[in-house]
Design a protein around this motif. Structure first.
Motif, PDB file in Angstrom:
ATOM      1  N   ILE A  75       0.830  -1.205   0.000  1.00  0.00           N
ATOM      2  CA  ILE A  75       0.000   0.000   0.000  1.00  0.00           C
ATOM      3  C   ILE A  75       0.864   1.255   0.000  1.00  0.00           C
ATOM      4  O   ILE A  75       2.030   1.225   0.387  1.00  0.00           O
ATOM      5  CB  ILE A  75      -0.945   0.069   1.217  1.00  0.00           C
ATOM      6  CG1 ILE A  75      -0.145   0.118   2.521  1.00  0.00           C
ATOM      7  CG2 ILE A  75      -1.941  -1.054   1.217  1.00  0.00           C
ATOM      8  CD1 ILE A  75      -0.946   0.568   3.706  1.00  0.00           C
ATOM      9  N   ARG A 130      -5.468   4.963   2.005  1.00  0.00           N
ATOM     10  CA  ARG A 130      -4.479   4.077   1.388  1.00  0.00           C
ATOM     11  C   ARG A 130      -4.849   3.793  -0.068  1.00  0.00           C
ATOM     12  O   ARG A 130      -6.015   3.751  -0.418  1.00  0.00           O
ATOM     13  CB  ARG A 130      -4.410   2.766   2.150  1.00  0.00           C
ATOM     14  CG  ARG A 130      -3.937   2.925   3.567  1.00  0.00           C
ATOM     15  CD  ARG A 130      -4.010   1.590   4.299  1.00  0.00           C
ATOM     16  NE  ARG A 130      -3.443   1.687   5.615  1.00  0.00           N
ATOM     17  CZ  ARG A 130      -4.127   1.957   6.715  1.00  0.00           C
ATOM     18  NH1 ARG A 130      -5.413   2.177   6.626  1.00  0.00           N
ATOM     19  NH2 ARG A 130      -3.535   2.018   7.879  1.00  0.00           N
ATOM     20  N   ALA A 132      -3.604   0.995  -3.252  1.00  0.00           N
ATOM     21  CA  ALA A 132      -2.832  -0.206  -3.553  1.00  0.00           C
ATOM     22  C   ALA A 132      -1.595   0.152  -4.371  1.00  0.00           C
ATOM     23  O   ALA A 132      -1.685   0.862  -5.372  1.00  0.00           O
ATOM     24  CB  ALA A 132      -3.691  -1.214  -4.314  1.00  0.00           C
TER      25      ALA A 132
END
Length: 168
Positions: A75, A130, A132
């Motif tokens: 992340i 967050r 990816a």
């Protein structure tokens, strides 16, 4: 039944019972989580009966970054400066902050309710967000930051700014 099969039978029975109860066999039972998207969150706020009479807001132009999280986590964390907003209201309104990165198909929202007829200073920002890591391919991205207010007469944009989010 032999002893080694007992735990397997119990586990499968629990799984099948949950599947039957949460499925179409039993009406009215739904174990899926609620939709917590920004549209759902904003549309459930029905208390916007006030009016924003004055607002001073400046969305910062710098300080936006996607920073790698803990090694191996997969992340990146979004760092964005908070926007300070001074509002003068006559009744409850909803202030929303939206940061959108179109190239990543990413958007995050933050909401603040101003309850009373008051002059108040608010700090709004995206919070703990967050992305990816496997979606990030560029060194920087163009993003749009928008402040809106939902009041008795509808929703209006207070300020909108295009910023650059750097990947660190």
């Amino acid at each position: 039944m032999s002893r080694w099969r007992d735990p397997v039978v119990v586990a499968l029975s629990c799984f099948l019972l949950t599947a039957v109860v949460s499925g179409p066999a039993v009406a009215g039972v739904d174990l899926t989580p609620e939709d917590r998207s920004s549209d759902a969150a904003e549309s459930t706020f029905t208390g916007a009966t006030g009016t924003l009479t004055a607002a001073e807001a400046t969305i910062p132009a710098d300080g936006y970054a996607l920073r790698a999280g803990v090694t191996g986590s997969g992340i990146h964390k979004l760092d964005a400066p908070t926007t300070t907003l001074t509002v003068d209201t006559s009744g409850p309104v909803l202030v929303s902050y939206t940061l959108e990165i179109p190239e990543l198909s990413f958007s995050t929202d933050a909401f603040r309710a101003v309850d009373d007829a008051d002059s108040e200073e608010l700090a709004v920002g995206p919070g703990n967000v967050r992305v990816a890591s496997n979606r990030i391919e560029a060194d920087s991205y163009r993003a749009t930051v928008e402040l809106t207010v939902r009041e008795a007469s509808g929703t209006r944009v207070l300020e909108k700014r295009t910023v650059t989010v750097f990947v660190a």
